[in-house]
Design a protein around this motif. Sequence first.
Motif, short mmCIF file in Angstrom:
data_model
loop_
_atom_site.label_atom_id
_atom_site.label_comp_id
_atom_site.label_asym_id
_atom_site.label_seq_id
_atom_site.Cartn_x
_atom_site.Cartn_y
_atom_site.Cartn_z
N VAL A 53 -6.52 24.78 35.70
CA VAL A 53 -6.36 23.35 35.98
C VAL A 53 -5.41 23.16 37.17
N GLN A 54 -4.31 23.92 37.21
CA GLN A 54 -3.38 23.83 38.34
C GLN A 54 -4.05 24.27 39.64
N THR A 55 -4.82 25.35 39.58
CA THR A 55 -5.55 25.81 40.76
C THR A 55 -6.49 24.72 41.24
N GLN A 69 -12.90 15.97 46.02
CA GLN A 69 -11.60 16.00 45.33
C GLN A 69 -11.74 15.41 43.93
N ASN A 70 -12.35 14.23 43.86
CA ASN A 70 -12.49 13.54 42.58
C ASN A 70 -13.32 14.34 41.58
N LYS A 71 -14.40 14.94 42.04
CA LYS A 71 -15.24 15.73 41.15
C LYS A 71 -14.47 16.92 40.59
N LEU A 72 -13.72 17.60 41.45
CA LEU A 72 -12.97 18.77 41.01
C LEU A 72 -11.86 18.37 40.04
N ILE A 73 -11.15 17.30 40.35
CA ILE A 73 -10.06 16.85 39.46
C ILE A 73 -10.62 16.38 38.12
N LYS A 74 -11.74 15.66 38.15
CA LYS A 74 -12.34 15.18 36.89
C LYS A 74 -12.76 16.36 36.02
N ALA A 75 -13.38 17.36 36.62
CA ALA A 75 -13.80 18.55 35.86
C ALA A 75 -12.58 19.27 35.28
N ALA A 76 -11.49 19.33 36.05
CA ALA A 76 -10.26 19.97 35.57
C ALA A 76 -9.65 19.18 34.41
N GLN A 77 -9.65 17.86 34.51
CA GLN A 77 -9.10 17.02 33.44
C GLN A 77 -9.92 17.16 32.16
N THR A 78 -11.23 17.25 32.31
CA THR A 78 -12.09 17.42 31.15
C THR A 78 -11.81 18.76 30.47
N LEU A 79 -11.64 19.80 31.28
CA LEU A 79 -11.30 21.11 30.72
C LEU A 79 -9.94 21.06 30.02
N HIS A 80 -8.99 20.37 30.60
CA HIS A 80 -7.67 20.25 29.99
C HIS A 80 -7.78 19.56 28.62
N GLY A 81 -8.62 18.52 28.54
CA GLY A 81 -8.83 17.85 27.25
C GLY A 81 -9.44 18.79 26.23
N LYS A 117 -18.54 24.17 33.79
CA LYS A 117 -18.73 22.97 34.60
C LYS A 117 -17.73 22.96 35.76
N LEU A 118 -16.48 23.31 35.49
CA LEU A 118 -15.47 23.35 36.54
C LEU A 118 -15.84 24.36 37.62
N VAL A 119 -16.27 25.55 37.22
CA VAL A 119 -16.68 26.56 38.20
C VAL A 119 -17.89 26.07 38.99
N SER A 120 -18.80 25.41 38.31
CA SER A 120 -19.99 24.88 38.98
C SER A 120 -19.60 23.84 40.03
N VAL A 121 -18.70 22.94 39.67
CA VAL A 121 -18.23 21.93 40.62
C VAL A 121 -17.54 22.61 41.79
N ALA A 122 -16.68 23.57 41.50
CA ALA A 122 -15.96 24.29 42.56
C ALA A 122 -16.95 25.00 43.49
N SER A 123 -17.98 25.59 42.91
CA SER A 123 -18.94 26.32 43.76
C SER A 123 -19.72 25.37 44.66
N ARG A 124 -19.84 24.12 44.23
CA ARG A 124 -20.54 23.15 45.06
C ARG A 124 -19.65 22.55 46.15
N VAL A 125 -18.38 22.34 45.86
CA VAL A 125 -17.52 21.66 46.83
C VAL A 125 -16.80 22.61 47.77
N LEU A 126 -16.47 23.81 47.33
CA LEU A 126 -15.70 24.71 48.19
C LEU A 126 -16.46 25.20 49.42
N PRO A 127 -17.66 25.70 49.30
CA PRO A 127 -18.33 26.18 50.51
C PRO A 127 -18.54 25.08 51.55
N GLN A 128 -18.85 23.88 51.10
CA GLN A 128 -19.05 22.77 52.02
C GLN A 128 -17.77 22.45 52.76
N GLU A 129 -16.68 22.58 52.05
CA GLU A 129 -15.39 22.18 52.62
C GLU A 129 -14.77 23.27 53.48
N SER A 130 -14.87 24.53 53.06
CA SER A 130 -14.06 25.56 53.68
C SER A 130 -14.75 26.38 54.76
#
Length: 193
Positions: A53-55, A69-81, A117-130
């Motif tokens: 979640v911190q990562t 950003q919002n998608k990644l944070i939302k997925a992290a918050q859901t995992l935290h819950g 779900k979090l890894v899936s979101v990260a895999s979608r947003v990171l390559p586009q961004e970085s």
Amino acid sequence: IKASSPKVQGLEEFSGPAKAIEESTLVMRDNVDKPKIVIKETKTISPLIADLVQTSKKVAASLTDGTAQNKLIKAAQTLHGSRTHMINAAKAAAAKTPGCEEDLKKACDEVIQHTKKLVSVASRVLPQESATPELKSQNDLLVNAAKSLALSTSQLILASKVVSARPKDSTGHHQLSNSAKEVTDAIQALLNA
């Protein structure tokens, strides 16, 4: 052919811990009636989720795309819950509270699903961004789309297992529906890559 993904090291920051979380969660799920194992696995899983979640928050802060950003944070918050639910269910199981085993199994399923779900979101947003336009090859796009499809398919299988175990659970049907949509979206992304 080995595909390279320059500057997408952030994805490993997600997939490595996610694998460890899933493995420990499956061990716990299979041993909900054994308090020592439940306690041991909870002590393993909880900090891994907290770190993931911190990562996610750190990576999200580095993204320039607000939607990503919002998608990644939302997925992290859901995992935290899910982590909180799992900890509470594990405490009840360790105390041998009657009827807590099914709740712990459900909490374990949620942790696995939300981690994927979090890894899936990260895999979608990171390559586009970085990845810069010069570094983003057709091969990289295909590999990332295929990884996203594989993760989405895993979520669909897990949701199917939940529904088959509890056919009248409306939450399970909702998860199954969402997972099916994610697989469809991932297939479309793979076709477009």
